[in-house]
Scaffold this motif. Structure first.
Motif, PDB file in Angstrom:
ATOM      1  N   ARG A  33      -3.946 -30.045 -88.796  1.00  0.00           N
ATOM      2  CA  ARG A  33      -2.755 -29.722 -89.560  1.00  0.00           C
ATOM      3  C   ARG A  33      -1.534 -29.909 -88.731  1.00  0.00           C
ATOM      4  NH1 ARG A  33      -3.936 -28.945 -94.956  1.00  0.00           N
ATOM      5  NH2 ARG A  33      -5.823 -28.148 -95.010  1.00  0.00           N
ATOM      6  N   THR A  41       7.651 -20.729 -88.624  1.00  0.00           N
ATOM      7  CA  THR A  41       7.763 -21.120 -89.707  1.00  0.00           C
ATOM      8  C   THR A  41       8.342 -22.688 -89.518  1.00  0.00           C
ATOM      9  OG1 THR A  41       8.915 -19.400 -90.766  1.00  0.00           O
ATOM     10  CG2 THR A  41       9.558 -21.498 -91.744  1.00  0.00           C
ATOM     11  N   GLY A  92       0.756 -28.456 -85.541  1.00  0.00           N
ATOM     12  CA  GLY A  92       0.946 -27.510 -86.624  1.00  0.00           C
ATOM     13  C   GLY A  92       0.694 -26.006 -86.267  1.00  0.00           C
ATOM     14  N   VAL A 110      -2.186 -22.705 -87.227  1.00  0.00           N
ATOM     15  CA  VAL A 110      -3.366 -22.286 -88.137  1.00  0.00           C
ATOM     16  C   VAL A 110      -3.829 -20.924 -87.622  1.00  0.00           C
ATOM     17  CG1 VAL A 110      -3.880 -24.620 -88.894  1.00  0.00           C
ATOM     18  CG2 VAL A 110      -5.169 -23.420 -86.813  1.00  0.00           C
ATOM     19  N   VAL A 123       4.927 -24.810 -88.807  1.00  0.00           N
ATOM     20  CA  VAL A 123       4.091 -24.823 -90.072  1.00  0.00           C
ATOM     21  C   VAL A 123       5.060 -25.854 -90.895  1.00  0.00           C
ATOM     22  CG1 VAL A 123       3.534 -23.848 -92.506  1.00  0.00           C
ATOM     23  CG2 VAL A 123       3.101 -22.726 -90.371  1.00  0.00           C
ATOM     24  N   VAL A 180      -0.905 -23.199 -95.342  1.00  0.00           N
ATOM     25  CA  VAL A 180      -0.598 -21.612 -95.256  1.00  0.00           C
ATOM     26  C   VAL A 180      -0.271 -21.276 -96.542  1.00  0.00           C
ATOM     27  CG1 VAL A 180       1.606 -20.451 -94.641  1.00  0.00           C
ATOM     28  CG2 VAL A 180       0.411 -22.040 -93.034  1.00  0.00           C
ATOM     29  N   LEU A 196      -1.429 -16.343 -87.344  1.00  0.00           N
ATOM     30  CA  LEU A 196      -1.089 -17.757 -87.063  1.00  0.00           C
ATOM     31  C   LEU A 196      -0.893 -17.872 -85.583  1.00  0.00           C
ATOM     32  CD1 LEU A 196       1.399 -18.727 -89.970  1.00  0.00           C
ATOM     33  CD2 LEU A 196      -0.788 -19.679 -89.537  1.00  0.00           C
ATOM     34  N   ASN A 201       0.556 -29.217 -93.009  1.00  0.00           N
ATOM     35  CA  ASN A 201       0.292 -27.432 -92.707  1.00  0.00           C
ATOM     36  C   ASN A 201       1.026 -26.445 -93.819  1.00  0.00           C
ATOM     37  OD1 ASN A 201       1.162 -25.854 -89.361  1.00  0.00           O
ATOM     38  ND2 ASN A 201      -0.212 -25.340 -91.078  1.00  0.00           N
ATOM     39  N   PRO A 202       2.030 -26.999 -94.472  1.00  0.00           N
ATOM     40  CA  PRO A 202       2.512 -25.863 -95.691  1.00  0.00           C
ATOM     41  C   PRO A 202       1.510 -25.671 -96.641  1.00  0.00           C
ATOM     42  CG  PRO A 202       4.347 -27.344 -94.779  1.00  0.00           C
ATOM     43  CD  PRO A 202       2.986 -27.912 -94.158  1.00  0.00           C
TER      44      PRO A 202
END
Length: 194
Positions: free
Chosen positions: A50, A136, A57, A59, A139, A153, A42, A149-150
């Motif tokens: 995202r 975290t 975000g 990715v 995301v 993931v 990531l 984004n969550p």
């Protein structure tokens, strides 16, 4: 890049993120495969799909070093140009990925050259290796044109688990997202990466 792959031969494409579970192109076969010299990470700030430039975000990218297990797809030679055109539209939106030929190895030991999209470390969207808390947070807060984004993931992590591919960073981020009860909205499309 593609000059190293004959136009008369089938094209192999290596997927390590959303391409594994949503390739978006026709293929003849797929199989688990390994790429050496790169790892799944990531490591890309998402400014379009995202996240936004103001609230990026995070990715996946194929970053140098290590080894990555993913899925190799064999595309018939007749579908080669259409597939490459599609992948370029999907993966090269902000030019954070570089189109490369990489060697992939299958479980039984055979090897082929495959098209892959690796992160450009000199690009402004390259995040590098961030602390797990920062990954975290990015995301959890990321939402872009393709969705939140969550969801990206979690979907990637779930598909990796179905393939018996273990990714410690994604597992930890999913655990942290679940602990903070990050609510997500259904994404219009769960595929795009950047």
């Amino acid at each position: 890049m593609l000059e190293t792959l004959s136009r008369d031969e089938d094209l192999w494409v290596f997927g390590y993120g959303s391409l594994m579970w949503r390739p978006g192109f026709d293929y003849v076969e797929s199989a688990l495969a390994w790429v050496h010299g790169y790892h799944r990470s990531l490591c890309i700030f998402s400014h379009v799909h995202r996240g936004t430039p103001e609230r990026p975000g995070l990715v996946l990218g194929l970053d140098r070093g290590g080894c990555c297990q993913g899925v190799a797809f064999r595309v018939a030679a007749r579908d080669r140009e259409r597939t490459v055109r599609y992948l370029r539209e999907r993966e090269l939106v902000t030019a954070v990925y570089l189109e490369k030929t990489v060697g992939v190895r299958f479980a039984e030991g055979s090897c082929v050259n495959a098209l892959a999209y690796v992160v450009d470390r000199s690009h402004r969207q390259y995040a590098g290796r961030l602390p797990i808390e920062e990954m975290t947070r990015l995301v959890a807060e990321g939402v872009g044109l393709t969705g939140d984004n969550p969801s990206y993931v979690r979907n990637t992590y779930e598909h990796l688990m179905q393939l018996d591919i273990h990714d410690a960073d994604l597992a930890e981020i999913v655990r942290r997202l679940d602990r903070c009860s990050c609510r997500t909205v259904p994404a219009a499309s769960a595929g795009q990466d950047i």
